[in-house]
Motif scaffolding. Structure first.
Motif, PDB file in Angstrom:
ATOM      1  N   GLU A   1     -10.701  -4.730  -8.282  1.00 31.57           N
ATOM      2  CA  GLU A   1     -11.458  -4.187  -9.421  1.00 31.57           C
ATOM      3  C   GLU A   1     -10.530  -3.867 -10.593  1.00 31.57           C
ATOM      4  O   GLU A   1     -10.949  -3.880 -11.757  1.00 31.57           O
ATOM      5  N   PHE A   2      -9.256  -3.592 -10.283  1.00 34.31           N
ATOM      6  CA  PHE A   2      -8.307  -3.152 -11.301  1.00 34.31           C
ATOM      7  C   PHE A   2      -7.267  -4.220 -11.632  1.00 34.31           C
ATOM      8  O   PHE A   2      -6.303  -3.945 -12.341  1.00 34.31           O
ATOM      9  N   ARG A   3      -7.468  -5.430 -11.138  1.00 29.44           N
ATOM     10  CA  ARG A   3      -6.512  -6.510 -11.380  1.00 29.44           C
ATOM     11  C   ARG A   3      -6.655  -7.039 -12.807  1.00 29.44           C
ATOM     12  O   ARG A   3      -7.765  -7.312 -13.273  1.00 29.44           O
ATOM     13  N   THR A   4      -5.539  -7.169 -13.501  1.00 30.31           N
ATOM     14  CA  THR A   4      -5.519  -7.729 -14.851  1.00 30.31           C
ATOM     15  C   THR A   4      -4.336  -8.690 -14.948  1.00 30.31           C
ATOM     16  O   THR A   4      -3.621  -8.918 -13.962  1.00 30.31           O
ATOM     17  N   ALA A   5      -4.099  -9.208 -16.131  1.00 28.85           N
ATOM     18  CA  ALA A   5      -3.043 -10.207 -16.298  1.00 28.85           C
ATOM     19  C   ALA A   5      -1.670  -9.702 -15.882  1.00 28.85           C
ATOM     20  O   ALA A   5      -0.881 -10.430 -15.265  1.00 28.85           O
ATOM     21  N   HIS A   6      -1.376  -8.444 -16.212  1.00 32.95           N
ATOM     22  CA  HIS A   6      -0.039  -7.911 -15.933  1.00 32.95           C
ATOM     23  C   HIS A   6      -0.042  -6.806 -14.883  1.00 32.95           C
ATOM     24  O   HIS A   6       1.020  -6.261 -14.563  1.00 32.95           O
ATOM     25  N   HIS A   7      -1.199  -6.474 -14.357  1.00 26.73           N
ATOM     26  CA  HIS A   7      -1.288  -5.447 -13.314  1.00 26.73           C
ATOM     27  C   HIS A   7      -1.814  -6.081 -12.038  1.00 26.73           C
ATOM     28  O   HIS A   7      -2.930  -6.606 -12.000  1.00 26.73           O
ATOM     29  N   ARG A   8      -1.001  -6.000 -10.994  1.00 27.36           N
ATOM     30  CA  ARG A   8      -1.338  -6.660  -9.742  1.00 27.36           C
ATOM     31  C   ARG A   8      -1.315  -5.658  -8.581  1.00 27.36           C
ATOM     32  O   ARG A   8      -0.235  -5.250  -8.139  1.00 27.36           O
ATOM     33  N   PRO A   9      -2.470  -5.254  -8.091  1.00 32.44           N
ATOM     34  CA  PRO A   9      -2.523  -4.365  -6.916  1.00 32.44           C
ATOM     35  C   PRO A   9      -2.324  -5.173  -5.643  1.00 32.44           C
ATOM     36  O   PRO A   9      -3.250  -5.367  -4.850  1.00 32.44           O
ATOM     37  N   ASP A  10      -1.106  -5.656  -5.424  1.00 31.64           N
ATOM     38  CA  ASP A  10      -0.817  -6.664  -4.402  1.00 31.64           C
ATOM     39  C   ASP A  10      -0.181  -6.122  -3.132  1.00 31.64           C
ATOM     40  O   ASP A  10       0.107  -6.903  -2.213  1.00 31.64           O
ATOM     41  N   PHE A  11       0.085  -4.811  -3.083  1.00 27.17           N
ATOM     42  CA  PHE A  11       0.725  -4.229  -1.905  1.00 27.17           C
ATOM     43  C   PHE A  11      -0.069  -3.016  -1.429  1.00 27.17           C
ATOM     44  O   PHE A  11      -0.838  -2.419  -2.185  1.00 27.17           O
ATOM     45  N   VAL A  12       0.152  -2.665  -0.175  1.00 27.35           N
ATOM     46  CA  VAL A  12      -0.262  -1.354   0.313  1.00 27.35           C
ATOM     47  C   VAL A  12       0.999  -0.528   0.544  1.00 27.35           C
ATOM     48  O   VAL A  12       2.107  -1.069   0.622  1.00 27.35           O
ATOM     49  N   LYS A  13       0.805   0.770   0.636  1.00 25.29           N
ATOM     50  CA  LYS A  13       1.916   1.687   0.945  1.00 25.29           C
ATOM     51  C   LYS A  13       1.560   2.438   2.222  1.00 25.29           C
ATOM     52  O   LYS A  13       0.469   3.004   2.342  1.00 25.29           O
ATOM     53  N   ILE A  14       2.469   2.408   3.169  1.00 23.09           N
ATOM     54  CA  ILE A  14       2.308   3.129   4.424  1.00 23.09           C
ATOM     55  C   ILE A  14       3.437   4.137   4.551  1.00 23.09           C
ATOM     56  O   ILE A  14       4.614   3.774   4.483  1.00 23.09           O
ATOM     57  N   PHE A  15       3.088   5.400   4.715  1.00 24.11           N
ATOM     58  CA  PHE A  15       4.084   6.422   5.032  1.00 24.11           C
ATOM     59  C   PHE A  15       4.269   6.425   6.550  1.00 24.11           C
ATOM     60  O   PHE A  15       3.394   6.863   7.286  1.00 24.11           O
ATOM     61  N   LEU A  16       5.419   5.926   7.014  1.00 23.09           N
ATOM     62  CA  LEU A  16       5.661   5.888   8.455  1.00 23.09           C
ATOM     63  C   LEU A  16       6.430   7.109   8.941  1.00 23.09           C
ATOM     64  O   LEU A  16       6.423   7.414  10.126  1.00 23.09           O
ATOM     65  N   ASP A  17       7.096   7.787   8.011  1.00 24.14           N
ATOM     66  CA  ASP A  17       7.700   9.081   8.344  1.00 24.14           C
ATOM     67  C   ASP A  17       7.826   9.886   7.071  1.00 24.14           C
ATOM     68  O   ASP A  17       7.246   9.535   6.032  1.00 24.14           O
ATOM     69  N   GLY A  18       8.568  11.002   7.135  1.00 21.02           N
ATOM     70  CA  GLY A  18       8.697  11.878   5.985  1.00 21.02           C
ATOM     71  C   GLY A  18      10.070  11.773   5.359  1.00 21.02           C
ATOM     72  O   GLY A  18      10.510  10.696   4.960  1.00 21.02           O
ATOM     73  N   VAL A  19      10.786  12.913   5.288  1.00 23.44           N
ATOM     74  CA  VAL A  19      12.116  12.937   4.697  1.00 23.44           C
ATOM     75  C   VAL A  19      13.057  13.731   5.603  1.00 23.44           C
ATOM     76  O   VAL A  19      12.655  14.731   6.209  1.00 23.44           O
ATOM     77  N   PRO A  20      14.312  13.310   5.699  1.00 22.09           N
ATOM     78  CA  PRO A  20      15.245  13.987   6.600  1.00 22.09           C
ATOM     79  C   PRO A  20      15.441  15.483   6.329  1.00 22.09           C
ATOM     80  O   PRO A  20      15.495  16.270   7.297  1.00 22.09           O
TER      81      PRO A  20
END
Length: 549
Positions: free
Chosen positions: A283-302
């Protein structure tokens, strides 16, 4: 037939193309935002017409526009425009003074949001007395301040009340730090424990659509000022997606942007996430904006001991001597998600700050590749990798998304040493990754880093020392890479990692005319002076989008 004249010709003593077939050039020509010729001056001049603009740069250097594989541009723009900006060097007294001064100009019920407070401050803040002092400084207004990793928050009493957090109603996720004396929440909220406070802020009104658009525009503008013409935002909401799409439709998005749609959310408090968000991506795809990835948080921070490691953390009273941290998903859960997003044609950026979580990603990637799944996979951060896992990135086609901005020195490395001991000295094995054939891509993680300046990252990769000259010493100098390799990390490599290799990242015929003009050839001089080069101008699709003052 007479060739159609170029609209722009760029001439300079040094043009680094990042094209292996033609690494250096003297000139290139641009038409309709694309490079139509590059090479010798005489060859390019053949496309000069009466209306062609010629940019004679003399001793300046031209590089491809920098590419940042990991940032949070809208959060940076939001802080710059609408929030209380705090350098991580501040003491508690100085933080309270800034909050007090900021509060004076606000209505009585207005929220105070911003950051970042140093992760080394969390111990100081984790008590009732500090929370009460924050109450006083804010005049009773709700306060939510982010810590420097952007994974943790410090909230005052009013913010906790609005979030419904109390002794008998603690958040189900993350860690709520309680005062050891009275057992009440201190306001220090680790990982997902801070999401209810974020949701309370959003219920109060949060930002308007116009403000979200302004925040994204400001983030892009700041990135342009450092020569960046493409980036991957590492975790977006529908508000951010909408802002980027609207900017591009109006011709005001001055960068390639690849967005990462959140599968799970351990820190932001965005809604929707997971399948409902992924289903809306196009829905938000345009010429220069590509929602082509997902983000998965597999852990936090040390520093919060929420990262997953193969070997245990340094023992402490709360976790004992055998605590490794945990991943947010099992093998089967991660495999299921990555298979599902691959079926939709999306790549996966997986947050892994411990070598245990990185091992899990590689194990899942091995199964996916055996099943014929070729979807792009990035290990985000990946500063800690087991020796035996380093060759697996190249073997499995997994990208190393590295963040040299936050490795050394500073409050985050200091905290790493406290919780990891000597292991903290063996971070970011970039030489080994490149020698093993892995694709190494450069990201700032801005605003976790104070700026997205790629020259800072490039110098750090080469010298393994503090590019800002704040502290002496080097971090694992054997892992240094060359200046030429570091430039490729922040241009061509990152573009390929984001799926933009055919559009940008190098200066080649047919690609977008995205380039940065520097006052000198930064990588040709002393390695410890790379950061001293100055961005004179930044160009996106043949248009000047930043000019130095």
């Amino acid at each position: 037939m007479t060739a159609v004249p170029a609209e722009l010709i760029v001439v300079a003593d040094v043009i680094r193309t990042l094209d292996p077939a033609q690494p250096l050039a003297k000139a290139f020509a641009v038409r309709d935002g694309r490079i139509v010729a590059i090479g010798a001056r005489a060859e390019v001049d053949a496309l000069r017409g009466p209306d062609t603009r010629v940019l004679e740069l003399g001793g300046a250097a031209v590089y491809p526009g920098f590419v940042d594989v990991h940032n949070h541009h809208a959060l940076a723009g939001r802080t710059d425009l609408f929030e209380l900006s705090l350098p991580t060097s501040l003491t508690l007294e100085e933080i309270l003074d800034r909050v007090r001064a900021h509060a004076e100009a606000l209505p009585e019920d207005a929220w105070i949001t911003g950051g970042a407070i140093a992760s080394t401050m969390l111990h100081t803040l984790a008590n009732t007395a500090s929370r009460l002092r924050l109450d006083e400084a804010s005049g009773g207004r709700p306060v939510m301040l982010m810590e420097d990793s952007r994974h943790n928050r410090w909230a005052n009493t009013r913010a906790l009340e609005l979030a419904g957090i109390g002794v008998g109603s603690l958040p189900s996720g993350g860690v709520t730090i309680l005062d050891p004396e009275d057992g009440t929440p201190t306001g220090v909220l680790l990982e997902a424990a801070g999401i209810p406070v974020q949701e309370a802020y959003d219920r109060s009104g949060g930002l308007t659509a116009a403000q979200h658009r302004a925040a994204s525009a400001r983030g892009v503008q700041l990135a342009n000022s450092y020569g960046i013409t493409a980036f991957q935002d590492a975790g977006v909401s529908t508000d951010i997606l909408g802002a980027l799409a609207a900017l591009d439709r109006d011709g005001e998005l001055h960068a390639w942007v690849v967005s990462s749609l959140l599968v799970n959310d351990e820190i932001f408090g965005f809604d929707p996430i997971g399948s409902p968000l992924i289903e809306r991506g196009d829905e938000f795809r345009t010429a220069h904006h590509r929602p082509d990835f997902v983000k998965i948080f597999l852990d936090g921070v040390p520093p919060a001991r929420t990262a997953s490691f193969l070997e245990p953390y340094v023992p402490d009273a709360a976790h004992g001597a055998h605590f490794h941290g945990e991943t947010t998903m099992t093998f089967d859960e991660l495999h299921g998600w990555m298979s599902a997003v691959a079926a939709r044609g999306l790549g996966a950026k997986v947050h892994c700050t411990g070598d245990g979580s990185a091992r899990l990603v590689l194990d899942v990637a091995e199964k996916l590749r055996a099943e014929g799944v070729t979807t792009p996979i990035q290990i985000a951060h990946g500063q800690f990798l087991a020796d035996e896992d380093i060759p697996r990135l190249a073997e499995l086609g997994v990208v190393a998304d590295i963040s040299p901005f936050i490795w050394f020195p500073g409050v985050i490395p200091t905290m790493l040493a406290e919780v990891l001991g000597e292991r903290a000295e063996h971070s970011q094995p970039n030489r080994s990754l490149i020698d093993a054939g892995a694709l190494v891509a450069g990201g700032s993680d801005w605003p976790v880093s104070e700026s997205p300046n790629p020259l800072e990252g490039i110098q750090g990769l080469v010298t393994r020392a503090d590019p800002l000259r704040r502290a002496p010493g080097m971090l694992w100098p054997e892992q240094a890479i060359t200046a030429e390799e570091a430039l490729q990390v922040f241009t061509r490599n990152s573009a390929v990692a984001m799926g933009l290799g055919s559009e940008t990242g190098s200066l080649e015929i047919g690609k977008s005319a995205d380039f940065v003009v520097l006052d000198r050839d930064a990588i040709a001089g002393p390695a410890d002076a790379i950061i001293d080069a100055r961005v004179l101008s930044t160009w996106f699709a043949g248009r000047e989008v930043h000019t130095a003052e």
